[in-house]
Design an enzyme around this catalytic site. Structure first.
Site: not given
Length: 197
Positions: A86, A116, A184
């Site tokens: 998206n 970094h 779960r």
């Protein structure tokens, strides 16, 4: 070192200079190529995929990014078949990004393989290190998820919106949170009978 030599060195996970002229030029080239890809929105899929092949290391069939897609180099990204991202996906691919087939990304997903240096002087001098990110098959990454370097997400798993993934997530689970953790397992009880005939 040549760009290819630097690319191979970065993949070792050792500290590298992120500010070399070759890496800066490669990033600039990638911005221009992703600009072309993003501007092609609305054109036939095969046209857009040919543009994407100029940016990424490899793609399968039916790979689609909504605008705008950004990556650091592109040459360290491999994506399987039937991938959809998206809006506003970012992939910093210095350490390598491997994505399986039938994977979905929500909007504003970010993958960050480079980090970094911790020491301030080394960081100011361009010190970075990178680790690969691997995403399995049939994974769904929710909106606004950030995936940090060195992470593997197993097949079929779901990462909830807004999560920050700092450690490996196993296959067949729902995970979410900051930092992301398993909530779960996904079980047969989650089947709804779709598609309905």
């Amino acid at each position: 070192m040549t760009l290819e030599e630097q690319r191979q060195y970065i993949l070792t996970g050792k500290m590298y200079n992120d500010l070399t002229s070759e890496l800066v030029e490669a990033r600039e080239k990638t911005v221009l190529l992703t600009n072309q890809y993003n501007a092609s929105f609305g054109q036939p899929a095969h046209v857009r995929e040919e543009l994407l092949k100029q940016v990424l290391h490899s793609i399968g069939s039916s790979v689609h990014f909504e605008p705008t897609f950004r990556c650091e180099f592109g040459f360290n990204i491999s994506i399987g078949d039937n991938f959809y991202a998206n809006f506003d996906c970012i992939m910093l691919d210095g350490g390598g990004i491997e994505i399986g087939s039938n994977v979905l990304f929500g909007p504003k997903v970010g993958i960050y393989t480079s980090n970094h240096a911790i020491d301030a002087d080394e960081r100011a001098a361009g010190g970075c290190y990178a680790k690969k990110v691997t995403i399995g098959n049939k994974v769904w990454i929710g909106a606004g998820v950030h995936i940090n370097q060195g992470v593997t997400i197993g097949d079929n798993s779901i990462i909830g919106s807004g999560s920050v993934v700092t450690k490996d997530i196993p296959a067949n689970v729902i995970a979410a949170g900051v930092p992301c953790r398993v909530i779960r397992e996904i079980t047969e009880a989650d089947k709804t009978g779709f598609p309905y005939i």
